[in-house]
Design an enzyme around this catalytic site. Structure first.
Site, mmCIF file in Angstrom:
data_model
loop_
_atom_site.group_PDB
_atom_site.id
_atom_site.type_symbol
_atom_site.label_atom_id
_atom_site.label_comp_id
_atom_site.label_asym_id
_atom_site.label_seq_id
_atom_site.Cartn_x
_atom_site.Cartn_y
_atom_site.Cartn_z
ATOM 1 N N ASP A 160 6.409 25.435 -16.192
ATOM 2 C CA ASP A 160 7.265 25.810 -17.314
ATOM 3 C C ASP A 160 6.606 25.371 -18.617
ATOM 4 O O ASP A 160 5.907 24.345 -18.663
ATOM 5 C CB ASP A 160 8.639 25.160 -17.201
ATOM 6 C CG ASP A 160 9.366 25.567 -15.920
ATOM 7 O OD1 ASP A 160 9.538 26.776 -15.728
ATOM 8 O OD2 ASP A 160 9.730 24.677 -15.139
ATOM 9 N N ASP A 212 7.633 24.448 -22.562
ATOM 10 C CA ASP A 212 8.656 24.183 -23.563
ATOM 11 C C ASP A 212 7.999 24.121 -24.936
ATOM 12 O O ASP A 212 6.823 23.734 -25.071
ATOM 13 C CB ASP A 212 9.377 22.857 -23.274
ATOM 14 C CG ASP A 212 10.126 22.887 -21.957
ATOM 15 O OD1 ASP A 212 10.446 23.996 -21.486
ATOM 16 O OD2 ASP A 212 10.378 21.808 -21.389
ATOM 17 N N ASP A 272 10.829 10.036 -23.180
ATOM 18 C CA ASP A 272 10.842 8.925 -22.238
ATOM 19 C C ASP A 272 9.484 8.263 -22.042
ATOM 20 O O ASP A 272 9.312 7.076 -22.321
ATOM 21 C CB ASP A 272 11.426 9.377 -20.894
ATOM 22 C CG ASP A 272 10.868 10.712 -20.417
ATOM 23 O OD1 ASP A 272 9.819 11.158 -20.932
ATOM 24 O OD2 ASP A 272 11.492 11.314 -19.525
#
Length: 549
Positions: free
Chosen positions: A83, A85, A185
């Site tokens: 994917d 982003d 994170d």
């Protein structure tokens, strides 16, 4: 400066924070470092054309835009990301205005899905706005957690809300890129790549950590786990997927912080479990969970697949073998680029608990089919719960499970009907795994494979052999019927496993609706014995019944 002033006049500037309490972040903001291609080594051939198109469109409109997060991490280590982003300083409304097929989604995190293509071939690029990093003390706080404070959360208008434990429940306060990087994170997930200039922007040493194959939390790990306990599961997934080691400070709090996962909604935990098991590294993920003692108390499905106190007997060995083969099969299909369905893997993980409950229900006197239905419902409620897409998932899993007794009860009438079922292939793959695990004879699975792949002539010959063998067994047994004889023989076989014997006995007892697909054949046989005048009238109704069956 002039460009920024014009953007503000046109409404293109950074949105003002949704709360006035923009306190100094509790973690270092880092230092911006731009890395050229010669150092980061990203191969442009691994990029996704639609992701590049989104970045280019945003930049041509005057915004900043980058490929971000896990895609950059994978590109740096030479993997083709699954994917892509994109992160930008444009607000969701501004992003939506630039694309014909763009949709703003989410409450906790408002993002934009930009869709390219149609049907199964469509691709979605997820676009998020740079977010400000706000300390928990600067956010609005609600009592309880996301499960118990839904109404209170709905009443809050602030863009940044946390629960009593410090977990972020809403994060829609826009900010500069340097703060957006700080709120991510791990260092390896906090890099930004501009595919047009081929530069990587790195604030926290993520490039060095990626090359050192190290997972390191940005800021204080315990605080970051409190903000989002699912980061504990993400650590495990990245360690399994990438083969990276965990930084000592990042790993240390996991044991004592894992209790916070109990406050995470079941649907979100379920999604994380699917990512663990269906992204090509299921076996490695299970080992990482066991290493950190997270295989129990977090995912009810895995507790059913790996029950405690199972012992080391033949039943335990067969169960473990079956689960291992199912996970290996999933990893292999992902590696080959083939599709994987959550329903199939979940049906594998929960199969033995269904069989146990089914046997227990029948032992107390329940009829076979109601006993199986009750077992399926009980296991699904206990292990899956109330999640999004529950109905479709349950229907697919139930169909796979209900096929298994019918596979073991081969009859001339039922075999063609079963092969014609829409999910026959999934049911057969399940049967093959059971045979490979030693749960039933390999000959049975081979027979069904030969029938499924055979020509019309091959199938006719196999059905003739089946009819002859069934008739012979009935005559030798001195009673019974053609449809029961093969099952009775299988159940009585000395080599039959406990599961095989239980399923064989149950299948012999079950007529409808487990074998509902046999009904049209029985109606056809009855019609042949009726007067010719009545047959025509019945034939119309029979066709309708066959279709509904």
């Amino acid at each position: 400066m002039i460009k920024k002033f014009i953007h503000r006049l046109l409404g293109r500037g950074e949105a003002a924070p949704a709360t006035a309490a923009a306190a100094v972040p509790a973690i270092p903001l880092g230092v911006r470092r731009e890395v050229e291609r010669e150092e980061h080594g990203i191969d442009p051939a691994l990029l996704d054309a639609n992701a590049v198109r989104v970045v280019r469109t945003l930049k041509e409109a005057g915004y900043e835009a980058y490929v971000v997060g896990g895609a950059v991490r994978d590109l740096i280590v030479g993997l083709r990301p699954k994917d892509f982003d994109v992160a930008t300083d444009a607000t969701p409304e501004q992003v939506k205005a630039l694309f014909r097929r763009a949709f703003i989604i989410g409450r906790r995190f408002r993002i934009v899905h930009v869709v390219f293509g149609r049907g199964r071939e469509h691709e979605t690029i997820e676009v998020s706005t740079f977010r400000a990093y706000l300390d928990a003390s600067a956010a609005e706080q609600v009592q309880g957690n996301e499960k118990t404070a839904k109404s209170e959360l709905a009443e809050r208008t602030s863009g940044h809300v946390v629960d009593a434990s410090g977990r972020v429940l809403r994060d829609n306060v826009w900010g500069p890129q340097i703060e957006d990087a700080a709120r991510r994170d791990f260092t390896i997930n906090a890099m930004y790549y501009d595919p047009l200039t081929q530069r990587v922007v790195d604030y926290h040493g993520g490039l060095a950590d990626a090359k050192a194959r190290l997972i390191r939390m940005i800021g204080d790990p315990e605080t970051r786990y409190r903000e989002d306990p699912v980061r504990i599961i993400r650590v495990v997934r990245f360690a399994a997927k990438l083969g990276f080691a965990l930084d000592a400070a990042t790993e240390a709090p996991i044991g004592r912080m894992s209790a916070l996962l109990a406050n995470v909604p079941a649907s979100r935990l379920f999604d994380e479990m699917i990512k663990l098991l269906q992204t090509g590294h299921a076996l490695a993920s299970i080992e990482q969970l066991k290493k950190r003692r997270l295989e129990r108390g977090v995912f009810p499905v895995l507790e059913a697949a790996f029950p405690s106190g199972m012992g080391a007997g033949a039943a335990a060995t067969a169960r473990e073998t079956f689960v291992r083969l199912a996970l290996e099969d999933t990893d292999r299909r992902v590696a080959e680029g083939r599709s994987v369905a959550p329903s199939f893997l979940l049906a594998c993980l929960l199969w033995h608990e269904v069989v146990q409950r089914w046997s227990a229900n029948r032992a107390r006197g329940d009829a076979p089919f109601p006993a199986l239905q009750q077992a399926v419902d009980a296991v699904f409620d206990a292990r899956i719960g109330d999640i999004s897409g529950r109905g479709k998932l349950a229907a697919d899993m139930r169909e796979i499970w209900l096929m298994q007794p019918r596979f073991e009860r081969r009859t001339v009438a039922s075999v063609p009907a079963l092969v014609g079922q829409p999910r026959f292939r999934a049911g057969y793959d399940f049967l093959r795994l059971r045979a490979d695990a030693g749960e039933l004879s390999a000959e049975l699975a081979d027979w069904w494979e030969d029938f499924h792949l055979g020509s019309d002539e091959d199938r006719e010959a196999m059905l003739r052999d089946l009819r002859a063998a069934s008739t012979t067994r009935v005559r030798r047994g001195g009673g019974g019927s053609e449809r029961d004889a093969p099952v009775a023989a299988a159940a009585a076989s000395p080599a039959a496993t406990p599961n095989e014997a239980a399923l064989g006995a149950a299948a012999a007892d079950v007529d409808l609706p487990l074998d509902a697909a046999d009904a049209p054949a029985r109606r056809r046989r009855r019609r042949r014995r009726r007067p010719k005048a009545a047959a025509g009238a019945d034939e119309v109704g029979g066709t309708g019944d066959a279709t509904s069956a």
